[in-house]
Scaffold this motif. Structure first.
Motif, PDB file in Angstrom:
ATOM      1  N   ARG A 374      79.966  44.205  29.738  1.00  0.00           N
ATOM      2  CA  ARG A 374      80.038  43.961  31.177  1.00  0.00           C
ATOM      3  C   ARG A 374      81.482  43.668  31.610  1.00  0.00           C
ATOM      4  N   ASN A 375      82.170  42.890  30.810  1.00  0.00           N
ATOM      5  CA  ASN A 375      83.553  42.536  31.139  1.00  0.00           C
ATOM      6  C   ASN A 375      84.485  43.743  31.087  1.00  0.00           C
ATOM      7  N   THR A 379      87.208  49.227  33.263  1.00  0.00           N
ATOM      8  CA  THR A 379      87.732  50.439  32.610  1.00  0.00           C
ATOM      9  C   THR A 379      86.907  51.659  33.002  1.00  0.00           C
ATOM     10  N   VAL A 380      85.588  51.488  33.073  1.00  0.00           N
ATOM     11  CA  VAL A 380      84.705  52.587  33.481  1.00  0.00           C
ATOM     12  C   VAL A 380      85.004  52.981  34.925  1.00  0.00           C
ATOM     13  N   GLU A 385      87.324  56.819  38.885  1.00  0.00           N
ATOM     14  CA  GLU A 385      88.321  57.155  39.901  1.00  0.00           C
ATOM     15  C   GLU A 385      89.209  58.306  39.432  1.00  0.00           C
ATOM     16  N   ALA A 386      89.544  58.307  38.151  1.00  0.00           N
ATOM     17  CA  ALA A 386      90.455  59.324  37.609  1.00  0.00           C
ATOM     18  C   ALA A 386      89.865  60.724  37.689  1.00  0.00           C
ATOM     19  N   VAL A 402      76.139  53.730  34.099  1.00  0.00           N
ATOM     20  CA  VAL A 402      76.874  53.827  32.834  1.00  0.00           C
ATOM     21  C   VAL A 402      76.716  52.535  32.044  1.00  0.00           C
ATOM     22  N   PHE A 403      76.784  51.400  32.732  1.00  0.00           N
ATOM     23  CA  PHE A 403      76.604  50.104  32.057  1.00  0.00           C
ATOM     24  C   PHE A 403      75.236  50.040  31.377  1.00  0.00           C
ATOM     25  N   ALA A 404      74.195  50.472  32.091  1.00  0.00           N
ATOM     26  CA  ALA A 404      72.848  50.463  31.510  1.00  0.00           C
ATOM     27  C   ALA A 404      72.779  51.352  30.272  1.00  0.00           C
TER      28      ALA A 404
END
Length: 506
Positions: A374-375, A379-380, A385-386, A402-404
Motif C-alpha cells: 500500500r505504501n 510508484t504505481v 501517468e507515464a 492494481v493494488f488489489a
C-alpha cells in the motif's frame, strides 16, 4: 542559559511538535505563561520515548483546552477542582493541561487546601524530584530549564527521591507510585526516601490509600512498558491488596501480560506505536470473573461508560474476528480495508489472545506484507501517468485495481505492472517507428561507382588468369602418356612424307 528546546524539538514527532506550537500560541493569546512539566521533561532528560505532553499554565487551562477542541482535540477527562484535563490532542497525541497550584496542608495527612500559584511553587509541591522539572515555552525564557528541587541531579544518579518527610503521609498512594517509577526507569529508591517508605509501611499507611487513587495507579500501570516488574514489586511489598483484595488473592495474569508485551514489540517493529491500556488492563485482571472485574472497576473509580467499554471489549473483538475470518473477507483487498479501519489495540488483543488461524494469518499479512504494498502505491500512480493517463476518478480506480491484484501476488515487476496498467486503462502501446533510410553523403555515388569498376576489373583479371591456367593444363595433358604420343607423332610424320613423295612422282 542551557537551551533544551533544540533537544526537545528534535525528539518530538511532527504531530507533537504541532501541538506544542499550538499550545504556545493559545497561551500567548490569553496572556498565560506555559511550561512543559513532569513526565515530558523527565523522559526527555533520561532519553526515554516521549509518550505524553504535559503542560502547566499559570492560569485556567480550560480555556486553552476548549480552543484546542476546535482543532480536533478531545477532552478525555476534566477535574474542575484541580483544574486538570486529560486531553487527546490533534494528531492522536496524548497529554494533559493543568493549572499551576500549591497544596497547603494544615497538618500532615489532612486534605490539602488548593491555591493557584506560580510554576515554581507548583514544582516544589510535587511528589518526587524527578517530576519537579519544567521547561519554559514563553518567548522571554523559551528553553529555560526550571529545577528548584535538583531533580536533574537525582536523574543522573538514577534515584527516585521524595521531596519531604511527609510525602507518604500526605498522600499514601505515593507508596505505589514510587515503586512504579523505580521499576519503569530501572532506578533505585533514594536512601532517605526508602527509610520514609519503610516507616509508612510499618504504620500501615497503605491501608489508607483511597480506592479512587489506587484506581488511578492501576490506569497508569496499564500504560507502562514494564507492568510485570511493577506488579511484582507491589506484591513483594504487600501493596497489591491496596489496589484490590481480589486481585491480590488471585494474582495478576502474568502469562497474558507477557503475550501482550510480545505483541507490542511486534507492532513496534512494524512501525506502529500502539496504546494498549484497555487490553493490558484486561490482561492484568485476566484471572478475575466478570462480576469480580466489574466490582474492581467500580471501586477503582471508573465511570460507567469506561467500565462498559472495558467489560464489552472482548465481545467486540470476537465479533470483529468472526467477520475477518468470514466469507466476505475472502479477497485480500476486502480484508485489508477491514483491518485498516480496525482499532490497533483490538488487533493487538486478537494477536495475543486469539486461536483463529484464518483471522491471525490475515492480520500478519496486513502488518508485514499488505501495508508495504500500500505504501508503494505512489510508484504505481507514477507509472500510470507515464503511459498517458490523466489523474481523476478513473485514474484512482485503476490504481486501486492494481493494488488489489498486487495483494494476490501479481504485478511484482515494473514490466508486469505496465502491462496491467495498459490493459486496465485501455491505453495501447504506441507502434514502433520505422527507421528512415539515410541518404548517402555527397560524392559517395562516384566512390561506389569507382569501387564497382575496380571490383569488375578485379573479377575480369581473376577470370582471365583462371582461363589461362586452364589452357596451360590442356596443353600439358598429353605429356602424361609419352609412348602413345610418340607413336601418334611418328605416324603423322610417315604419312606426311608419303604424300610428299607421291606428289613428287607425278
Amino acid at each position: 542559559m542551557p537551551d533544551y528546546m533544540f533537544l526537545l524539538e528534535s525528539r518530538l514527532s511532527p504531530e507533537q511538535r504541532a501541538v506544542m506550537l499550538r499550545v504556545q500560541e493559545l497561551s500567548a493569546a490569553l496572556g498565560f505563561n506555559v511550561y512543559l512539566t513532569g513526565g515530558t521533561v523527565r523522559d526527555l532528560v533520561t532519553g526515554a520515548s516521549l509518550r505524553d505532553l504535559d503542560f502547566t499554565v499559570e492560569g485556567n487551562p480550560s480555556k486553552i483546552a476548549h480552543e484546542l477542541e476546535k482543532g480536533g482535540a478531545k477532552i478525555l477527562s476534566e477535574d474542575e477542582k484541580l483544574r486538570h484535563l486529560e486531553v487527546l490532542f490533534a494528531g492522536d497525541c496524548e497529554g494533559s493541561i493543568s493549572a499551576a497550584r500549591d497544596d497547603h496542608y494544615v497538618r500532615p495527612g489532612t486534605r490539602p487546601e488548593i491555591r493557584w500559584s506560580t510554576i515554581m511553587e507548583d514544582l516544589r509541591r510535587r511528589d518526587f524530584s524527578l517530576n519537579a522539572i519544567a521547561i519554559s515555552l514563553n518567548p522571554a525564557s523559551r528553553g529555560l530549564l526550571l529545577d528548584p528541587t535538583n531533580g536533574l541531579s537525582d536523574i543522573e544518579r538514577a534515584e527516585v527521591r521524595a521531596l519531604t518527610i511527609h510525602s507518604f503521609t500526605n498522600q499514601s498512594v505515593r507508596l505505589l507510585r514510587v515503586l512504579r517509577y523505580a521499576a519503569r526507569m530501572g532506578f533505585k529508591v533514594e536512601q532517605r526516601t526508602q527509610e520514609w517508605f519503610d516507616l509508612a509501611i510499618e504504620r500501615n499507611l497503605q491501608e489508607t490509600i483511597a480506592p479512587e487513587d489506587a484506581g488511578e495507579e492501576l490506569r497508569a500501570l496499564a500504560r507502562e512498558e514494564r507492568p510485570t516488574v511493577v506488579l511484582k514489586d507491589w506484591e513483594e511489598h504487600d501493596l497489591l491488596e491496596a489496589v484490590n483484595p481480589v486481585l491480590a488473592k488471585k494474582h495478576p495474569a502474568y502469562d497474558a501480560i507477557s503475550r501482550l508485551m510480545k505483541v507490542r514489540e511486534d507492532l513496534f517493529t512494524a512501525g506502529f506505536r500502539p496504546r494498549l491500556a484497555v487490553p493490558m488492563l484486561l490482561a492484568i485482571l485476566g484471572k478475575l470473573k466478570d462480576r469480580e472485574l466489574s466490582n474492581v472497576l467500580s471501586k477503582a473509580g471508573f465511570r460507567s461508560s469506561e467500565a462498559e467499554a472495558v467489560l464489552g471489549y472482548e465481545e467486540e473483538a470476537v465479533e470483529a474476528q468472526k467477520e475477518l475470518a468470514g466469507r466476505k473477507m475472502k479477497a485480500p483487498v476486502d480484508a485489508f480495508h477491514f483491518l485498516e479501519k480496525m482499532p490497533l489495540d483490538q488487533i493487538a488483543y486478537l494477536m495475543a489472545e486469539s486461536n483463529n488461524s484464518g483471522a491471525l494469518s490475515k492480520i500478519r499479512a496486513f502488518l508485514n506484507k499488505w501495508r508495504p504494498i500500500r505504501n508503494a502505491l505512489p510508484t504505481v500512480a507514477t507509472e500510470l501517468e507515464a503511459i498517458g493517463m490523466a489523474r481523476g476518478p478513473k485514474f484512482d480506480a485503476v490504481v486501486e485495481q492494481v493494488f488489489a491484484m498486487q495483494l494476490t501476488g501479481r504485478g511484482k515487476t515494473a514490466e508486469e505492472r505496465v502491462k496491467i496498467l495498459r490493459k486496465l486503462s485501455g491505453i495501447k502501446e504506441p507502434p514502433k517507428k520505422k527507421e528512415k533510410e539515410k541518404k548517402p553523403p555527397k560524392g559517395t555515388d562516384k566512390a561506389h561507382a569507382a569501387a564497382a569498376m575496380g571490383d569488375a576489373a578485379h573479377k575480369k583479371h581473376v577470370a582471365a588468369k583462371a582461363e589461362a591456367q586452364h589452357a596451360a593444363r590442356g596443353k600439358a595433358a598429353p605429356a602424361k602418356n609419352p609412348a602413345k604420343h610418340a607413336g601418334r607423332a611418328s605416324h603423322g610424320k610417315s604419312s606426311a612424307s608419303g604424300k610428299k613423295k607421291s606428289h613428287g612422282r607425278k
